[in-house]
Structure formats: C-alpha cells, structure tokens
Write a protein that holds these residues in place. Sequence first.
Motif, PDB file in Angstrom:
ATOM      1  N   UNK A 267       0.828  -1.208   0.000  1.00  0.00           N
ATOM      2  CA  UNK A 267       0.000   0.000   0.000  1.00  0.00           C
ATOM      3  C   UNK A 267       0.859   1.254   0.000  1.00  0.00           C
ATOM      4  N   UNK A 268       1.925   1.240   0.763  1.00  0.00           N
ATOM      5  CA  UNK A 268       2.829   2.401   0.783  1.00  0.00           C
ATOM      6  C   UNK A 268       3.489   2.606  -0.575  1.00  0.00           C
ATOM      7  N   UNK A 269       3.908   1.509  -1.190  1.00  0.00           N
ATOM      8  CA  UNK A 269       4.564   1.595  -2.492  1.00  0.00           C
ATOM      9  C   UNK A 269       3.597   2.110  -3.557  1.00  0.00           C
ATOM     10  N   UNK A 270       2.377   1.570  -3.581  1.00  0.00           N
ATOM     11  CA  UNK A 270       1.391   1.982  -4.571  1.00  0.00           C
ATOM     12  C   UNK A 270       0.954   3.430  -4.368  1.00  0.00           C
ATOM     13  N   UNK A 271       0.818   3.820  -3.113  1.00  0.00           N
ATOM     14  CA  UNK A 271       0.424   5.199  -2.835  1.00  0.00           C
ATOM     15  C   UNK A 271       1.494   6.179  -3.308  1.00  0.00           C
ATOM     16  N   UNK A 272       2.747   5.806  -3.121  1.00  0.00           N
ATOM     17  CA  UNK A 272       3.839   6.661  -3.576  1.00  0.00           C
ATOM     18  C   UNK A 272       3.924   6.676  -5.099  1.00  0.00           C
TER      19      UNK A 272
ATOM     20  N   UNK B   7       1.447   6.127  -7.335  1.00  0.00           N
ATOM     21  CA  UNK B   7       0.297   6.662  -8.073  1.00  0.00           C
ATOM     22  C   UNK B   7      -0.505   7.696  -7.285  1.00  0.00           C
ATOM     23  N   UNK B   8      -0.052   8.045  -6.100  1.00  0.00           N
ATOM     24  CA  UNK B   8      -0.756   9.021  -5.277  1.00  0.00           C
ATOM     25  C   UNK B   8      -0.230  10.426  -5.447  1.00  0.00           C
ATOM     26  N   UNK B   9      -0.430  11.269  -4.444  1.00  0.00           N
ATOM     27  CA  UNK B   9      -0.027  12.687  -4.520  1.00  0.00           C
ATOM     28  C   UNK B   9       1.468  12.896  -4.765  1.00  0.00           C
ATOM     29  N   UNK B  10       2.295  11.986  -4.261  1.00  0.00           N
ATOM     30  CA  UNK B  10       3.741  12.155  -4.439  1.00  0.00           C
ATOM     31  C   UNK B  10       4.211  11.857  -5.860  1.00  0.00           C
ATOM     32  N   UNK B  11       3.330  11.304  -6.655  1.00  0.00           N
ATOM     33  CA  UNK B  11       3.713  10.927  -8.013  1.00  0.00           C
ATOM     34  C   UNK B  11       4.312  12.090  -8.790  1.00  0.00           C
ATOM     35  N   UNK B  12       3.729  13.253  -8.638  1.00  0.00           N
ATOM     36  CA  UNK B  12       4.176  14.425  -9.396  1.00  0.00           C
ATOM     37  C   UNK B  12       5.458  15.035  -8.845  1.00  0.00           C
ATOM     38  N   UNK B  13       5.873  14.617  -7.667  1.00  0.00           N
ATOM     39  CA  UNK B  13       7.090  15.164  -7.071  1.00  0.00           C
ATOM     40  C   UNK B  13       8.292  14.245  -7.253  1.00  0.00           C
TER      41      UNK B  13
ATOM     42  N   UNK C  38       8.076   7.475 -10.443  1.00  0.00           N
ATOM     43  CA  UNK C  38       7.569   6.998  -9.155  1.00  0.00           C
ATOM     44  C   UNK C  38       7.142   5.545  -9.184  1.00  0.00           C
ATOM     45  N   UNK C  39       6.873   4.990 -10.372  1.00  0.00           N
ATOM     46  CA  UNK C  39       6.458   3.590 -10.457  1.00  0.00           C
ATOM     47  C   UNK C  39       7.619   2.620 -10.597  1.00  0.00           C
ATOM     48  N   UNK C  40       8.851   3.142 -10.596  1.00  0.00           N
ATOM     49  CA  UNK C  40      10.046   2.291 -10.606  1.00  0.00           C
ATOM     50  C   UNK C  40      10.557   2.168  -9.179  1.00  0.00           C
TER      51      UNK C  40
END
Length: 330
Positions: free
Chosen positions: A121-126, A128-134, A138-140
């Motif tokens: 859950x932490x990995x997926x949230x990072x 595809x969540x709010x942090x994705x744009x920062x 982020x999916x690697x």
Amino acid sequence: MSIIEKALAKKKQRAAEASVDNQHEPGQTADTNSAINTDINASTLNASSPVSQPIQAVADTTTSAAKAKSASDSTAVVNKAHDSSELQNLSLDLHDLKQRGYLVDSNERSKTHEEFRFVKRRVLKTAFGPLKDTLTHSNLVLVTSTLSNEGKTFTAINLALSIAMEQEKTVLLVDADVLNPSICNALGVQVKAGLIDYLLGKTSSLQEIIYNTNIPNLRLMPAGRKHHLTSELLASERMESLANELAERYSDRVIIFDAPPLLGINETQALTSFVGQQLVVVEENKTPLHSLESAISLLNQDRAIGLVLNKSVQTTNLYAGYGYQYAENQ
C-alpha cells in the motif's frame, strides 16, 4: 477494213496482251506476296514490341507483387514468432513456491500476506498518489539491502506477488542483481536473454526480454548473461533510456528492480538515479546501524526511501516495521 473486222482485230490484240500479262503474273505475285509478308512480319514485330512491353510490365508487377507477398508472409512469420516470444509464458511451480513462503495463493490470509499488503500500500500510494508528481519515475521501485543475505530477493519477489494480486495493476519484476542473479533460481525457471543482453544490444526490443508467467499480472525480466562491465552497463545511456521507456510505456504498472547490496558494490548506485522509490531490506539483529547509515547515504536523496525489517524474531518471515520517508534535496 470494215468496222466488224476492226473490232475483231482489236479484240484479238486485247486477248494477246492479256496472255502476255498472265505469263508474268506468277513472278509478280510472288514478289508482291513476299513484300506483303515482309510488311506483315515487320508490322507484327513492331506491333508486338509495344504489346510485349505491357505484358512484361504486368509480369514484372505480378512478380513484384509475389515478392512483396512473400516478403509480407516472411514478415508475418517473423512477427508471429516475435509475438510468440512476446506471449511466451514461464511456468512457475506454485505449490513449491508456496511451500517456500512465497505469496502465490491469493485466497490465503496469513500474517505474511498482511505484512506485505502494508508494504504494498505504501509503495502503490507513492507510485500513483499525490507524491507521483514530485518524484521522477515513481512507479520504478529499487529493492536493495545493506549487505548480502539479508533477504532482499525474497522481499522483492513477495512484494511483486502481492502487487500482482491487485485487480488493476501489473507488475514487472526485474532481476537487476547482475552480479549474482537469483530471481530465476528462486522461481525455478531458466531463460537466456535478459537485461544485460538488452544493454549490450544483443536483443532489439524489450519484448524479447520480458516474459509472462502463469501468475496473472506478473511479468519477469531476467538478468541475462554475465558480463565484466556490468557497472558501466547499468550506468549507461541505454539503461537510462530503458528506465524512461519502462516508466512511460508502462506508466500504469509497477516495475521492481531487485538490485545488488549497497555496500562494496557500485552497480546499485548506478540505478538509484533511474528509480523513484528505494527500499532497503534490513535483517533484524544482524545489520549494524553504522552500515545501514552508510548504505542510506549512498541512495538518491531526491527519491523516496523506505526500510523493510526482515527476519524479525516476531515472525518467521518478514517485517517488524516499515518506515517511509521522502527526503528533500539539501
């Protein structure tokens, strides 16, 4: 001479002239026929030339079409073979994997399943969540450890298996531990082409080194052949292009890199600039704190950093605590 006699004489003269003409007629007729035949032959040749050219053109067109069709058929065969390799499945022994603690049974509920769900859950949230744009890519996700034998490959595989249980997520597990490849051995499969082959230019496309498995939503990229310039290959522009392509082409999936340990090995540091998340597996009661601090200092501080405590005395498998932080560039 009377008029009658004159008429008869004139008639005889005409008959005599007609007789003379008939004597010369065969030769004249032969010459005429020869000339006519010559003209016809010439006419036939001249006429056949322009006619034969379109026929030849049609023949050439037909030949070209046949060649094109043959080439097309050959291409179709190649594409079909390529598609076959693209769709090739690696058959995993699910019973054996389950017996060895891998999360292949989606219907099972165990402590290990729950622990990896927490990490997932932490990995997926990072990713595809709010942090994705920062974050960049982020999916690697890079999975590494401080030292060897701390359980990073076990963690990488189970994290990938847990993500593969998601309804709308596909995961690609990359064996980037090119110095000591172990994912294929752990999963009980044998393949030839892999990451290093692609970086060496031995394979022309990603589809040649990505394999489907009999576990839904799980893909595998092996390490490939061993090479003495693995550090340079992982730091190459081709590796950067590969990371970019994986992040953008498969933006809806998670790509997990099982990387070598951080301390004493240069290969992992080359990968930290290409990924958006970095997970460090730590073995409880074994990994010295100063070693952990040294390992973390080698990570890319502009990326997300997570810690996974493995081989905890609280459980026979994984996890006593999972920390996550995003370090701002200082």
